[in-house]
Design a protein around this motif. Structure first.
Motif, PDB file in Angstrom:
ATOM      1  N   ASP A   1      29.156  19.368 -20.508  1.00  0.00           N
ATOM      2  CA  ASP A   1      29.086  20.771 -20.101  1.00  0.00           C
ATOM      3  C   ASP A   1      28.229  21.476 -21.130  1.00  0.00           C
ATOM      4  O   ASP A   1      28.611  21.576 -22.315  1.00  0.00           O
ATOM      5  N   LEU A   2      27.065  21.948 -20.699  1.00  0.00           N
ATOM      6  CA  LEU A   2      26.083  22.520 -21.624  1.00  0.00           C
ATOM      7  C   LEU A   2      25.817  23.984 -21.320  1.00  0.00           C
ATOM      8  O   LEU A   2      26.018  24.460 -20.201  1.00  0.00           O
ATOM      9  N   LYS A   3      25.347  24.667 -22.362  1.00  0.00           N
ATOM     10  CA  LYS A   3      24.681  25.956 -22.177  1.00  0.00           C
ATOM     11  C   LYS A   3      23.293  25.784 -22.766  1.00  0.00           C
ATOM     12  O   LYS A   3      23.096  25.052 -23.752  1.00  0.00           O
ATOM     13  N   GLN A   4      22.321  26.442 -22.162  1.00  0.00           N
ATOM     14  CA  GLN A   4      20.955  26.276 -22.646  1.00  0.00           C
ATOM     15  C   GLN A   4      20.170  27.576 -22.514  1.00  0.00           C
ATOM     16  O   GLN A   4      20.417  28.392 -21.620  1.00  0.00           O
ATOM     17  N   ILE A   5      19.273  27.763 -23.458  1.00  0.00           N
ATOM     18  CA  ILE A   5      18.347  28.901 -23.426  1.00  0.00           C
ATOM     19  C   ILE A   5      16.943  28.311 -23.533  1.00  0.00           C
ATOM     20  O   ILE A   5      16.658  27.538 -24.454  1.00  0.00           O
ATOM     21  N   ILE A   6      16.067  28.661 -22.583  1.00  0.00           N
ATOM     22  CA  ILE A   6      14.684  28.181 -22.603  1.00  0.00           C
ATOM     23  C   ILE A   6      13.774  29.381 -22.893  1.00  0.00           C
ATOM     24  O   ILE A   6      13.786  30.381 -22.161  1.00  0.00           O
ATOM     25  N   ILE A   7      13.016  29.273 -23.989  1.00  0.00           N
ATOM     26  CA  ILE A   7      12.129  30.355 -24.423  1.00  0.00           C
ATOM     27  C   ILE A   7      10.732  29.774 -24.621  1.00  0.00           C
ATOM     28  O   ILE A   7      10.570  28.703 -25.231  1.00  0.00           O
ATOM     29  N   ALA A   8       9.729  30.473 -24.118  1.00  0.00           N
ATOM     30  CA  ALA A   8       8.369  29.935 -24.156  1.00  0.00           C
ATOM     31  C   ALA A   8       7.832  29.845 -25.586  1.00  0.00           C
ATOM     32  O   ALA A   8       7.118  28.899 -25.930  1.00  0.00           O
ATOM     33  N   ASP A   9       8.177  30.810 -26.441  1.00  0.00           N
ATOM     34  CA  ASP A   9       7.597  30.902 -27.778  1.00  0.00           C
ATOM     35  C   ASP A   9       8.526  30.267 -28.816  1.00  0.00           C
ATOM     36  O   ASP A   9       9.730  30.550 -28.846  1.00  0.00           O
ATOM     37  N   GLU A  10       7.990  29.426 -29.698  1.00  0.00           N
ATOM     38  CA  GLU A  10       8.809  28.728 -30.695  1.00  0.00           C
ATOM     39  C   GLU A  10       9.435  29.713 -31.676  1.00  0.00           C
ATOM     40  O   GLU A  10      10.624  29.601 -32.014  1.00  0.00           O
ATOM     41  N   ALA A  11       8.692  30.694 -32.106  1.00  0.00           N
ATOM     42  CA  ALA A  11       9.223  31.654 -33.075  1.00  0.00           C
ATOM     43  C   ALA A  11      10.387  32.439 -32.472  1.00  0.00           C
ATOM     44  O   ALA A  11      11.409  32.678 -33.125  1.00  0.00           O
ATOM     45  N   ALA A  12      10.213  32.843 -31.210  1.00  0.00           N
ATOM     46  CA  ALA A  12      11.299  33.574 -30.552  1.00  0.00           C
ATOM     47  C   ALA A  12      12.525  32.696 -30.383  1.00  0.00           C
ATOM     48  O   ALA A  12      13.664  33.164 -30.486  1.00  0.00           O
TER      49      ALA A  12
END
Length: 634
Positions: free
Chosen positions: A268-279
């Motif tokens: 059971d996962l939660k995930q956040i996908i962000i385009a920018d590495e710094a962000a």
């Protein structure tokens, strides 16, 4: 606009248009390029329906029905259901709309086209905005060029605009809705006298009475055509007894399928996908500092539905790439991983729970493996015997010889009608159930068997018609006692009807229901209060004709009619009629208004279709469609 159109999607015209619009706007995996040829499938004026357009639309039907049923929907099933013709008519109607838009000088601007395409989720990136790369990849997967997709999208927007313009002028007068609602919700109850036919005394019929009754009801006493036949069944059930699944086979199958039989580890996962590495790193710092994971996800524009991934295995994360999936499955329960690069951007995982994988043992898998192997071997055996049967038949063998060569029983049935019943009205056992078997039987001439015939389900049959017993009327002497029972029942019903009519006349003449019932030696019953729209509640006792009479009569009106069980008659007097107040806030009222709107809408669309077909030259080439479908790859 589309939501409003869906409310009116009851006719094939609108259903077809919606399918074209939705499918062309949302890519769902249509296999294109399976039909070919330069010939026009249909045309409306100078607007053509091409083979490629027909191919995509027809394949969509197959995919849609396969997805709905969970099983592969074949071309043969589609043609048998008439879907090839339905697809043709949908495309012809679309072409007619295109021609109408052309004649009216309508067009769609580039800005509006772009706005429409940018709205679809299928073409958005991880940031929730339109992504040109995602758009091009989606079209490439469907083997469509941007030019073709955008051209078709322009047509579809125009079609929707035309239909919307027609619909915009439709109004349902509130007075009509109120009148119909009030009529349907009117409540009535009645008092009634039951006259049972069983209580009627009738004379004993003479032989002449019975013969006359028999002569007047010969259709009732007719026997259908019966056919005697021989047949061989070739299907998986028959083959099951001819195959042997050995322990060695099971062991080999287990070794080959061990990985797929075992249950993988799930998380059971939660995930956040962000385009920018710094962000992504900044988001991770917030979580490490105590911020709620989902709150950080919301700040990044990720909804809870997108962030929460319950019960994921590595295969489910394949869209992110191997590196990201490996990290998600290397973290401890409760841990939050560092941002890891994926195919869609930088991903931060949190592991909420871990369900260990399970390796299925040979003993645990044995029942399923035995079943799968048995079915596979039976299918192979079926194909072998089917080939053998075709060869024997081609050589001119008798059906008996074919059965012996196949090692299958030759079954015989002495008599069966087209309902599948024997002469006693009992269902004939062990006969293939598909309708195609009976259709084949009743299409043959005596002594005929043609070839192996597909049962339409999971096998074949070979069928020979041995004899025909034509339809006939049962001799009077053989069924005299049955005629006597029928004559007596009819006579009692007539007597009950006559008594009911006399009682009704007395009540109409001023006698009370109680007095009339007492004279007839019975009593007065009372129906429950029932709204006109729910009058079917009375059908357990009253015939449809009697119910209609009760709801057509005025207050104190007297009617009579048969029981619903054909066992007597009723006399009914309307005791009360109560109009119900019209409540425009109820679901029933809104449903009635919506149904009237839909009815007017569909009528308007149908009239518009007729106008278009009468205005423009419409041609269809069904032969081309047959050729295209015949060319389709299995």
């Amino acid at each position: 606009m589309l939501n409003a159109m869906r409310r009116g999607a009851n006719s094939w015209i609108i259903r077809g248009l919606l399918i074209l619009i939705v499918v062309s706007f949302v890519i769902v995996g249509v296999e294109s390029g399976r039909f070919g040829g330069p010939t026009t499938v249909a045309s409306v004026g100078d607007v053509r329906v091409t083979p490629e357009e027909y191919g995509r639309a027809f394949q969509l039907e197959l995919n849609s029905r396969s997805q709905a049923s969970g099983e592969r929907y074949t071309t043969e099933q589609a043609v048998a259901a008439g879907l090839d013709k339905q697809v043709m008519e949908r495309l012809v109607f679309g072409a007619a709309l295109d021609k109408a838009a052309q004649e009216l000088g309508l067009h769609i601007s580039d800005a509006r086209l772009a706005e429409q395409i940018h709205e679809f989720q299928s073409f958005k990136g991880v940031d929730g905005k339109f992504d040109m790369q995602v758009y091009r990849q989606a079209l490439a997967q469907q083997r469509m060029s941007e030019h073709d997709f955008e051209r078709e999208t322009r047509h579809l927007i125009l079609r929707a605009d035309l239909m919307g313009a027609l619909r915009s002028g439709i109004r349902v007068p509130e007075a009509i809705v109120q009148a119909m609602y009030g009529h349907a919700s009117e409540v009535r109850w009645a008092r009634y006298i039951r006259v049972p036919s069983a209580g009627m005394t009738v004379p004993q019929p003479t032989d002449a009475d019975l013969k006359a009754y028999y002569d007047g009801h010969q259709q009732v006493y007719s026997l259908p055509e019966f056919r005697g036949f021989s047949f061989i069944v070739l299907n998986n059930a028959e083959m099951a007894s001819k195959v042997d699944v050995t322990e060695d086979m099971i062991a080999q199958e287990y070794a080959a399928r061990k990985d797929t039989l075992s249950e993988p580890e799930k998380r059971d996962l939660k995930q956040i996908i962000i385009a920018d590495e710094a962000a992504a790193k900044a988001a991770k710092e917030k979580i490490d500092g105590g911020a709620d994971f989902l709150a950080v996800a919301r700040e990044a524009g990720i909804s809870q539905a997108e962030a929460v991934q319950p019960g994921a295995d590595k295969a489910k994360l394949a869209y992110l790439g191997e590196e990201a999936a490996n990290q998600a499955f290397s973290l401890e329960e409760g841990a939050v991983g560092a941002p890891v690069k994926s195919k869609l951007g930088w991903v931060i995982f949190k592991v909420d729970a871990i369900t260990p994988g399970k390796t299925v043992s040979l003993e645990e898998a044995k029942p399923q493996l035995t079943k799968d192997l048995g079915e596979r071997l039976a299918a192979q055996k079926l194909e072998e015997l089917a080939t053998e049967a075709r060869n024997r038949i081609a050589e001119g063998a008798t059906i008996q010889a074919v059965a012996e060569a196949l090692g299958l029983p030759l079954r015989k049935v002495e008599a069966m009608n087209n309902k599948g019943e024997d002469a006693n009205g009992v269902a004939v056992p062990n006969v293939p159930a598909p309708q195609g078997f009976k259709d084949s039987l009743f299409a043959k001439v005596e002594g005929e068997f043609i070839d192996l015939e597909d049962d339409g389900e999971n096998g074949f049959f070979i069928l020979q018609l041995d004899k025909i017993r034509p339809a006939s009327v049962q001799p009077f002497a053989e069924i005299k006692e049955l005629v006597r029972v029928d004559w007596t029942q009819d006579a009692r019903n007539q007597a009950a009807r006559s008594m009911a009519e006399k009682i009704a006349e007395k009540v109409r003449g001023g006698a009370s229901m109680e007095a009339a019932a007492q004279e007839a030696g019975t009593s007065v019953g009372v129906t429950p209060p029932v709204a006109r729209g729910n009058a079917a509640r009375l059908a357990s006792e009253f015939s449809r004709e009697l119910i209609e009479a009760i709801y057509a009569a005025p207050k104190d009106g007297v009617v009579q009619g048969a029981s619903s069980k054909n066992d007597g008659y009723f006399v009914a007097q309307v005791a009360e009629i109560s109009p119900m107040p019209v409540d425009e806030t109820t679901a029933d009222y809104r449903q009635l208004r919506d149904s009237l709107y839909v009815a007017q809408q569909n009528d308007m669309y149908a009239q518009f279709q007729t106008y278009l077909y009468n205005t423009y030259s419409v041609t269809r080439n069904p032969g081309v469609v047959d050729t295209l479908i015949g060319q389709q790859q299995p």
